[in-house]
Design a protein around this motif. Structure first.
Motif, PDB file in Angstrom:
ATOM      1  N   VAL A  73       0.830  -1.203   0.000  1.00  0.00           N
ATOM      2  CA  VAL A  73       0.000   0.000   0.000  1.00  0.00           C
ATOM      3  C   VAL A  73       0.864   1.252   0.000  1.00  0.00           C
ATOM      4  N   MET A  74       0.473   2.187  -0.845  1.00  0.00           N
ATOM      5  CA  MET A  74       1.065   3.527  -0.808  1.00  0.00           C
ATOM      6  C   MET A  74      -0.057   4.538  -0.601  1.00  0.00           C
ATOM      7  N   ILE A  75       0.143   5.488   0.295  1.00  0.00           N
ATOM      8  CA  ILE A  75      -0.828   6.560   0.473  1.00  0.00           C
ATOM      9  C   ILE A  75      -0.185   7.875   0.047  1.00  0.00           C
ATOM     10  N   ALA A  76      -0.989   8.714  -0.591  1.00  0.00           N
ATOM     11  CA  ALA A  76      -0.519  10.025  -1.033  1.00  0.00           C
ATOM     12  C   ALA A  76      -0.831  11.065   0.037  1.00  0.00           C
ATOM     13  N   VAL A  77       0.143  11.918   0.308  1.00  0.00           N
ATOM     14  CA  VAL A  77       0.038  12.902   1.391  1.00  0.00           C
ATOM     15  C   VAL A  77       0.445  14.267   0.859  1.00  0.00           C
ATOM     16  N   GLY A  78      -0.391  15.253   1.081  1.00  0.00           N
ATOM     17  CA  GLY A  78      -0.006  16.616   0.751  1.00  0.00           C
ATOM     18  C   GLY A  78       1.125  17.076   1.651  1.00  0.00           C
ATOM     19  N   ALA A  79       2.025  17.878   1.125  1.00  0.00           N
ATOM     20  CA  ALA A  79       3.165  18.346   1.926  1.00  0.00           C
ATOM     21  C   ALA A  79       3.492  19.786   1.575  1.00  0.00           C
ATOM     22  N   CYS A  80       3.570  20.604   2.587  1.00  0.00           N
ATOM     23  CA  CYS A  80       4.035  21.978   2.430  1.00  0.00           C
ATOM     24  C   CYS A  80       4.814  22.314   3.693  1.00  0.00           C
ATOM     25  N   ILE A  81       6.125  22.210   3.599  1.00  0.00           N
ATOM     26  CA  ILE A  81       6.994  22.339   4.764  1.00  0.00           C
ATOM     27  C   ILE A  81       7.944  23.508   4.542  1.00  0.00           C
ATOM     28  N   ALA A  82       8.063  24.350   5.545  1.00  0.00           N
ATOM     29  CA  ALA A  82       8.903  25.544   5.457  1.00  0.00           C
ATOM     30  C   ALA A  82       9.597  25.743   6.796  1.00  0.00           C
ATOM     31  N   ASP A  83      10.300  26.838   6.934  1.00  0.00           N
ATOM     32  CA  ASP A  83      11.062  27.067   8.159  1.00  0.00           C
ATOM     33  C   ASP A  83      10.182  27.421   9.350  1.00  0.00           C
ATOM     34  N   SER A  84       8.940  27.826   9.101  1.00  0.00           N
ATOM     35  CA  SER A  84       8.022  28.153  10.196  1.00  0.00           C
ATOM     36  C   SER A  84       6.614  27.709   9.809  1.00  0.00           C
ATOM     37  N   ASP A  85       5.759  27.513  10.815  1.00  0.00           N
ATOM     38  CA  ASP A  85       4.369  27.170  10.552  1.00  0.00           C
ATOM     39  C   ASP A  85       3.681  28.255   9.741  1.00  0.00           C
ATOM     40  N   GLU A  86       4.007  29.519  10.051  1.00  0.00           N
ATOM     41  CA  GLU A  86       3.355  30.636   9.370  1.00  0.00           C
ATOM     42  C   GLU A  86       3.724  30.674   7.890  1.00  0.00           C
ATOM     43  N   GLU A  87       4.989  30.447   7.582  1.00  0.00           N
ATOM     44  CA  GLU A  87       5.405  30.451   6.177  1.00  0.00           C
ATOM     45  C   GLU A  87       4.763  29.296   5.428  1.00  0.00           C
ATOM     46  N   ALA A  88       4.693  28.130   6.051  1.00  0.00           N
ATOM     47  CA  ALA A  88       4.088  26.975   5.395  1.00  0.00           C
ATOM     48  C   ALA A  88       2.609  27.219   5.106  1.00  0.00           C
ATOM     49  N   ALA A  89       1.888  27.810   6.062  1.00  0.00           N
ATOM     50  CA  ALA A  89       0.473  28.111   5.847  1.00  0.00           C
ATOM     51  C   ALA A  89       0.299  29.107   4.713  1.00  0.00           C
ATOM     52  N   PHE A  90       1.188  30.085   4.636  1.00  0.00           N
ATOM     53  CA  PHE A  90       1.138  31.065   3.544  1.00  0.00           C
ATOM     54  C   PHE A  90       1.367  30.388   2.200  1.00  0.00           C
ATOM     55  N   LEU A  91       2.377  29.551   2.108  1.00  0.00           N
ATOM     56  CA  LEU A  91       2.678  28.866   0.851  1.00  0.00           C
ATOM     57  C   LEU A  91       1.546  27.923   0.445  1.00  0.00           C
ATOM     58  N   ARG A  92       0.935  27.277   1.406  1.00  0.00           N
ATOM     59  CA  ARG A  92      -0.123  26.311   1.113  1.00  0.00           C
ATOM     60  C   ARG A  92      -1.390  26.984   0.579  1.00  0.00           C
ATOM     61  N   SER A  93      -1.544  28.259   0.815  1.00  0.00           N
ATOM     62  CA  SER A  93      -2.752  28.938   0.359  1.00  0.00           C
ATOM     63  C   SER A  93      -2.904  28.845  -1.158  1.00  0.00           C
ATOM     64  N   SER A  94      -1.802  28.696  -1.890  1.00  0.00           N
ATOM     65  CA  SER A  94      -1.898  28.520  -3.350  1.00  0.00           C
ATOM     66  C   SER A  94      -2.706  27.281  -3.692  1.00  0.00           C
ATOM     67  N   GLN A  95      -2.426  26.175  -3.008  1.00  0.00           N
ATOM     68  CA  GLN A  95      -3.151  24.938  -3.291  1.00  0.00           C
ATOM     69  C   GLN A  95      -4.606  25.049  -2.850  1.00  0.00           C
ATOM     70  N   GLN A  96      -4.845  25.689  -1.714  1.00  0.00           N
ATOM     71  CA  GLN A  96      -6.224  25.868  -1.265  1.00  0.00           C
ATOM     72  C   GLN A  96      -7.024  26.693  -2.268  1.00  0.00           C
ATOM     73  N   LEU A  97      -6.432  27.766  -2.759  1.00  0.00           N
ATOM     74  CA  LEU A  97      -7.100  28.599  -3.755  1.00  0.00           C
ATOM     75  C   LEU A  97      -7.360  27.816  -5.040  1.00  0.00           C
ATOM     76  N   ALA A  98      -6.355  27.066  -5.498  1.00  0.00           N
ATOM     77  CA  ALA A  98      -6.516  26.289  -6.728  1.00  0.00           C
ATOM     78  C   ALA A  98      -7.632  25.264  -6.580  1.00  0.00           C
ATOM     79  N   PHE A  99      -7.682  24.595  -5.440  1.00  0.00           N
ATOM     80  CA  PHE A  99      -8.695  23.577  -5.211  1.00  0.00           C
ATOM     81  C   PHE A  99     -10.076  24.198  -5.120  1.00  0.00           C
ATOM     82  N   ALA A 100     -10.175  25.347  -4.455  1.00  0.00           N
ATOM     83  CA  ALA A 100     -11.458  26.032  -4.340  1.00  0.00           C
ATOM     84  C   ALA A 100     -11.970  26.464  -5.706  1.00  0.00           C
ATOM     85  N   ARG A 101     -11.094  26.978  -6.535  1.00  0.00           N
ATOM     86  CA  ARG A 101     -11.503  27.407  -7.875  1.00  0.00           C
ATOM     87  C   ARG A 101     -11.921  26.217  -8.732  1.00  0.00           C
TER      88      ARG A 101
END
Length: 327
Positions: free
Chosen positions: A214-242
């Motif tokens: 079994v292989m499971i797929a996992v989203g990953a957005c890792i940065a030097d801080s939680d805040e930076e990672a959340a900011f970077l991940r917003s691109s994927q959230q926006l793309a998915f919402a659209r």
């Protein structure tokens, strides 16, 4: 867990074009190989402004040529779009050029709208022929046989075939055929636990595989801080919402407050769909990944992340490799 790998959709970013996306795929693949990733898979999507991996087999060959060790493959080829013989010839050719390095993941969905599906295969039939198509494809890639249609190159290559899925159907088929199974939990996690249980309980050993894998797929957005990672991940959230609201496009630039850009009801749906993710600083992501591995007991994990900034995307992949190598 045996391996960790990467899935790349070759995202075309706002402000960029397909040439930049494909160059980004090459850069990410080379970084991934140096970081210790086992597989690098590319996915088939068509008629989408934000994805450059439509000619998946062509891109797999290009990535295999600029790397030397990693397995390169499709995650996946949407088999309803193609004649099995053509897929066997394409991946048989790849396996002949790059022996022991090519994977073939198969999906049942068309991966696009129905008008594009008609343009791809021209003549759609009402019945679901996926099972028959998979079996035909396996036969083309298997031992040479006398008479009938043959895939040349292709026959005898034994290209490893995976069944991909986001529902229970793929789990049942993979178990019945004795093939490895990859679940698309990075965007459709609701049936993950049930699908894995069905696959493991119903698995029938085959020449390809002795025990469930079994292989499971996992989203990953890792940065030097939680805040930076959340900011970077917003691109994927926006793309998915659209995409969910019928407005697909290029990968958006990140925003400081995604809640301002996406209605609350839609954002809740997006976050549920993307729930199987590791997002944050390395320590945060490590804890999230540890919990996923303990809960689902995968043989492999495949990470994927849609990050607008190319440098941040490479950094995320490197940080993820460091975490997973240490688990």
């Amino acid at each position: 867990m045996e391996h960790f790998s990467l899935l790349d959709l070759s995202p075309i970013c706002e402000g960029g074009d397909a040439a930049e996306a494909l160059a980004g795929t090459v850069a990410l693949a080379q970084v991934a190989e140096a970081a210790g990733y086992h597989r690098y898979w590319l996915a088939e999507h068509h008629n989408m402004d934000g994805i450059a991996s439509a000619a998946t087999a062509v891109l797999i060959g290009h990535v295999a040529a600029v790397t030397g060790r990693m397995r390169i493959g499709a995650g996946g080829i949407m088999l309803p779009n193609h004649a099995p013989l053509m897929v066997a010839e394409q991946f048989g050719t790849l396996a002949t050029l790059f022996p022991g390095r090519i994977d073939l993941g198969l999906g049942r969905a068309p991966g696009t709208d129905m008008a594009t599906a008609r343009a791809l295969r021209r003549h759609l039939v009402p019945e679901d022929g996926f099972v028959a198509d998979v079996q035909e494809l396996l036969a083309y890639l298997g031992p040479p046989r006398e008479g009938g249609v043959r895939a040349i190159p292709g026959e005898g290559t034994g290209v490893p075939v995976w069944i991909l899925g986001s529902s229970l159907y793929g789990a049942q088929l993979a178990a019945h055929l004795g093939l490895p199974y990859a679940f698309a939990s990075h965007f459709a996690p609701d049936m993950l636990e049930q699908a894995l249980a069905i696959y493991r309980a119903g698995f029938q050993p085959s020449e390809a595989l002795e025990r469930p894998h079994v292989m499971i797929a996992v989203g990953a957005c890792i940065a030097d801080s939680d805040e930076e990672a959340a900011f970077l991940r917003s691109s994927q959230q926006l793309a998915f919402a659209r995409l969910r609201t019928g407005r697909p496009g290029k990968l958006p630039r990140p925003v400081a407050d995604v809640g301002v850009e996406i209605p609350a009801s839609v954002l809740a749906q997006v976050n549920q769909a993307l729930a199987v993710s590791a997002v944050g600083a390395p320590e945060t992501a490590r804890a999230q990944l540890q919990a996923m591995i303990a809960r689902h007991r995968p043989d492999e994990i495949m990470l994927t992340g849609m990050i607008h900034d190319p440098a941040a995307r490479l950094r995320s992949a490197q940080l993820a490799a460091e975490i997973l190598a240490g688990l």
